[in-house]
Design a protein around this motif. Structure first.
Motif, PDB file in Angstrom:
ATOM      1  N   ILE A  92       0.819  -1.232   0.000  1.00 48.68           N
ATOM      2  CA  ILE A  92       0.000   0.000   0.000  1.00 48.68           C
ATOM      3  C   ILE A  92       0.850   1.279   0.000  1.00 48.68           C
ATOM      4  O   ILE A  92       0.349   2.353  -0.270  1.00 48.68           O
ATOM      5  N   THR A  93       2.159   1.141   0.276  1.00 49.13           N
ATOM      6  CA  THR A  93       3.029   2.319   0.285  1.00 49.13           C
ATOM      7  C   THR A  93       3.774   2.502  -1.043  1.00 49.13           C
ATOM      8  O   THR A  93       4.535   3.454  -1.195  1.00 49.13           O
ATOM      9  N   LYS A  94       3.598   1.564  -1.981  1.00 50.25           N
ATOM     10  CA  LYS A  94       4.310   1.632  -3.267  1.00 50.25           C
ATOM     11  C   LYS A  94       3.321   1.539  -4.416  1.00 50.25           C
ATOM     12  O   LYS A  94       2.900   0.441  -4.798  1.00 50.25           O
ATOM     13  N   ARG A  95       2.980   2.690  -4.952  1.00 48.45           N
ATOM     14  CA  ARG A  95       1.978   2.785  -6.004  1.00 48.45           C
ATOM     15  C   ARG A  95       2.274   1.833  -7.178  1.00 48.45           C
ATOM     16  O   ARG A  95       1.379   1.220  -7.746  1.00 48.45           O
ATOM     17  N   GLN A  96       3.557   1.742  -7.534  1.00 50.99           N
ATOM     18  CA  GLN A  96       3.936   0.917  -8.676  1.00 50.99           C
ATOM     19  C   GLN A  96       3.528  -0.544  -8.504  1.00 50.99           C
ATOM     20  O   GLN A  96       3.146  -1.200  -9.466  1.00 50.99           O
ATOM     21  N   GLU A 129       1.020   5.951   7.519  1.00 51.27           N
ATOM     22  CA  GLU A 129       1.536   7.303   7.240  1.00 51.27           C
ATOM     23  C   GLU A 129       2.254   7.375   5.881  1.00 51.27           C
ATOM     24  O   GLU A 129       2.515   8.451   5.372  1.00 51.27           O
ATOM     25  N   LYS A 130       2.560   6.205   5.328  1.00 48.45           N
ATOM     26  CA  LYS A 130       3.241   6.173   4.014  1.00 48.45           C
ATOM     27  C   LYS A 130       2.315   5.690   2.898  1.00 48.45           C
ATOM     28  O   LYS A 130       2.765   5.376   1.800  1.00 48.45           O
ATOM     29  N   ARG A 131       1.026   5.626   3.210  1.00 46.01           N
ATOM     30  CA  ARG A 131       0.072   5.078   2.240  1.00 46.01           C
ATOM     31  C   ARG A 131       0.125   5.819   0.902  1.00 46.01           C
ATOM     32  O   ARG A 131       0.116   7.045   0.859  1.00 46.01           O
ATOM     33  N   ALA A 132       0.175   5.036  -0.194  1.00 46.36           N
ATOM     34  CA  ALA A 132       0.201   5.616  -1.541  1.00 46.36           C
ATOM     35  C   ALA A 132      -0.953   5.104  -2.403  1.00 46.36           C
ATOM     36  O   ALA A 132      -1.139   5.579  -3.524  1.00 46.36           O
ATOM     37  N   VAL A 133      -1.697   4.121  -1.884  1.00 46.89           N
ATOM     38  CA  VAL A 133      -2.848   3.576  -2.624  1.00 46.89           C
ATOM     39  C   VAL A 133      -4.068   3.640  -1.715  1.00 46.89           C
ATOM     40  O   VAL A 133      -4.090   3.008  -0.650  1.00 46.89           O
TER      41      VAL A 133
END
Ligand code: GDP
Ligand code: MG
Length: 175
Positions: A92-96, A129-133
């Motif tokens: 969830i922290t790495k969009r790719q 706190e690092k969520r990207a998705v």
């Protein structure tokens, strides 16, 4: 004394997704209730098992790990053979890693049985706190693609057990 297990079914489940999303740790959490902080050093085992009871039946879940083959996009068709379920994992922290989910689904469509039950897993849910998705975004994607969905944390263990049970229950329901 060794009491032989009376197993009603063996369900093969494959875990796929980009490198470092937490596939091996999700598996260890479910099979052994363990989390290993230095998983790079762990030598890839083919699969881990855990026997669970579903609908009064003893089901041996045989969960397969890619053992790093995904780094070279070299997951073989033998890996998918006979799989009744699949977990497609992203971080969830790495969009790719989420953007690549569609590719992994294509892999499944190409190599696995058409009736395979697929669950999308957004792992590392503890790193909010690092969520990207966004969760809603993934939910929508899963609905479009006809996948089950759960956000997990292999680190805390949150939702790992329930995700596997949901998948195994559904496989039991369709076999
Ligand atoms: P794989 O390549 O997909 O099998 O990923 P690993 O299971 O080897 O995990 C990759 C890295 O992510 C390791 O450093 C793990 O400790 C870490 N990791 C795995 N799951 C989680 C999780 O749920 N939360 C956090 N914070 N880290 C995780
Ligand atoms: Mg791994």
């Amino acid at each position: 004394v060794n009491v032989p297990e009376r197993i009603d079914y063996v369900f093969k489940v494959v875990v796929i997704g980009d490198s470092a999303v937490g596939k091996t740790q999700i598996l260890s959490r479910f099979a052994k209730n363990e989390f290993c902080f230095d998983s790079k050093s762990t030598i890839g085992v083919e699969f881990q098992t855990r026997t669970v009871t579903i609908g009064g039946k003893l089901i041996k879940a045989q969960i397969w790990d890619t053992a790093g083959q995904e780094r070279y996009r070299a997951v073989t068709s033998a890996y998918y053979r006979g799989a009744l379920g699949a977990m497609v994992v992203y971080d969830i922290t790495k969009r790719q890693t989420f953007d690549h989910v569609a590719r992994w689904i294509e892999e499944l469509r190409a190599h696995a049985d058409t009736s395979i039950v697929i669950m999308l897993i957004g792992n590392k849910g503890d790193l909010v706190e690092k969520r990207a998705v966004r969760t809603e975004y993934a939910v929508e994607f899963a609905e479009e693609q006809g996948l089950f969905f759960s956000e997990t944390s292999a680190l805390s263990g949150e939702n790992v057990e329930s995700a596997f049970f949901k998948l195994l229950q559904h496989i039991h329901f369709v076999v």
